[in-house]
Design an enzyme around this catalytic site. Sequence first.
Site, short mmCIF file in Angstrom:
data_model
loop_
_atom_site.label_atom_id
_atom_site.label_comp_id
_atom_site.label_asym_id
_atom_site.label_seq_id
_atom_site.Cartn_x
_atom_site.Cartn_y
_atom_site.Cartn_z
CD GLU A 133 47.79 54.76 68.63
OE1 GLU A 133 48.86 55.52 67.98
OE2 GLU A 133 48.22 54.15 67.05
CE LYS A 182 38.15 47.87 68.02
NZ LYS A 182 39.08 48.20 68.29
CB CYS A 239 41.00 52.02 65.38
SG CYS A 239 42.23 51.08 66.56
C1 UDX Z 1 40.11 54.52 68.67
C2 UDX Z 1 39.57 54.39 69.73
O1 UDX Z 1 38.69 54.89 69.91
C3 UDX Z 1 38.80 52.88 69.77
O2 UDX Z 1 38.24 52.49 71.53
C4 UDX Z 1 39.51 52.53 69.29
O3 UDX Z 1 39.89 50.72 70.11
C5 UDX Z 1 40.88 52.18 67.83
O4 UDX Z 1 40.61 53.41 67.69
P1 UDX Z 1 42.32 55.92 68.52
O5 UDX Z 1 42.77 55.66 67.68
O6 UDX Z 1 43.76 56.06 70.06
O7 UDX Z 1 41.52 55.34 69.49
O8 UDX Z 1 41.76 57.30 68.22
P2 UDX Z 1 41.01 58.27 69.34
O9 UDX Z 1 41.81 59.57 70.19
O10 UDX Z 1 39.12 57.55 69.55
O11 UDX Z 1 41.12 59.50 67.86
C6 UDX Z 1 41.13 58.84 66.61
C7 UDX Z 1 41.06 60.18 65.41
O12 UDX Z 1 39.47 61.29 65.37
C8 UDX Z 1 42.37 61.01 65.71
O13 UDX Z 1 42.42 61.43 64.79
C9 UDX Z 1 41.37 62.27 66.69
O14 UDX Z 1 42.06 63.25 66.13
C10 UDX Z 1 40.14 62.12 65.80
N1 UDX Z 1 38.64 63.19 66.78
C11 UDX Z 1 39.02 62.68 68.29
C12 UDX Z 1 38.65 64.45 66.44
O15 UDX Z 1 38.96 64.90 65.29
N2 UDX Z 1 37.38 64.75 66.84
C13 UDX Z 1 36.67 63.77 67.84
O16 UDX Z 1 36.09 64.43 69.11
C14 UDX Z 1 37.57 63.43 68.48
#
Ligand code: UDX
Length: 414
Positions: A133, A182, A239
């Site tokens: 997202e 996935k 996700c």
């Molecule tokens: C995720 C996957 O990255 C993507 O490939 C899949 O298709 C859908 O799920 P998204 O849900 O958009 O994407 O979020 P993402 O940016 O991956 O972050 C997920 C969560 O992890 C968030 O709550 C974010 O704050 C947290 N996060 C991410 C951390 O706490 N630390 C990090 O280093 C990275």
Amino acid sequence: MGHRVCAVDIDAGRVAELNGGKAPFFEPGLDEMIARNLDSHRISFTTELREAVPNADAVLLCVPTPAGTNGDADLSMLYAALRDVGPLLKPGALVITRSTVPVGTNALLAIQLRQEHPDADVAVISNPEFLREGHAVDDFMRPERVIIGAADADAGSRAAKLYDTLGCQIIITDLETAEITKYAANAYLAASISFINEIANICERTGADVTKVTEALHLDRRIGEHAYIEPGIGFGGSCLPKDISALVSTAEGHGYDPTLLKAIMAVNDSQPKRIVGYLRELFTDLSSLKVAVLGISFKGDTFDVRSSPAMSVIRHLGDAGIRVHAFDPMADRTVEMCVSAIAELHEDAYSAATGCDAVIIASEHSEFRMLDLQRLGKVMASRVLIDGRNVLDPATVAEAGFSHIGIGRARRGD
Ligand code: UDX
């Protein structure tokens, strides 16, 4: 990419909005892309499958597969979509599943199609999407790889042709391998986050600074500059949490006890609770406290509150008898509805913080990096800032007269 696309949704309001050139959610670059393709008549939106499916060479199923009652994936919308699409498919069409589905699902979809339409000459393909997202357009147009799972080599290469112009590596494999890839990707990302949160929790107890640790880890090529190792209040979103639960459910269903996957979730569940623990260190009576939570979405610069750790923080604070005021720069009606029962929503950070004993940063929205700390401190009852996403520099926060608590960092200020 040059394809002609007809998109179908059951929500007439959403379809009307899209035909007007506007996405029903915030995603950088998407509105422009929709408008450009509407103008060139490459894309259209409808509620009628009849307008979309009979002429389609490929039908992409992109319906939600949310968590079911036991943590497994709820596939009812996917099966319903296939049932509706089945009778309209033209011979030779590809049915491509983009939704995240447990291993074995696409083979079952193919069986359902064969049973209901024995003469239809169609193939089922697994083609999981990996979009984040807030980066969806870029992730789609510049993917690191495309995964195609097929039971039949010819159908697999026909599906791969859809993505020819992207110029990225296309991995063609069997249905089951594509499906599990996935889950493996999301489980790996979740594992990295829980790993670094555990390291952060150890750093806090030993006087080490986790941000220096992550700086060093990012420079290790085996870990990488894009590794998911930013510590915080945990991962959320639509996700990661549901996919780990579904993978646990798949493993257990096949008689395997996935201890590591369960530990990823256990660490993640405990991170939001830690915010209440920090407040306990600073205040003797939690029930008289009033705090401000800045950021409600599951990550920065999005408005999505699904499985948001910030929402968990608010719930834990409420359970401890603390009055919660909240602000999210991207809040819309959905956010307001989700939050109104557990916190009072404000128009800006300073209004939320007025009279509060502590401010908690719970989502890494860019605008929080620009907070006017003097202004914030002046309206608060006491200057305490808990940075649940490590967005601010602890020294700057301490210089502004705050007690600062970061994740995995030494305490600063009084
Ligand atoms: C995720 C996957 O990255 C993507 O490939 C899949 O298709 C859908 O799920 P998204 O849900 O958009 O994407 O979020 P993402 O940016 O991956 O972050 C997920 C969560 O992890 C968030 O709550 C974010 O704050 C947290 N996060 C991410 C951390 O706490 N630390 C990090 O280093 C990275």
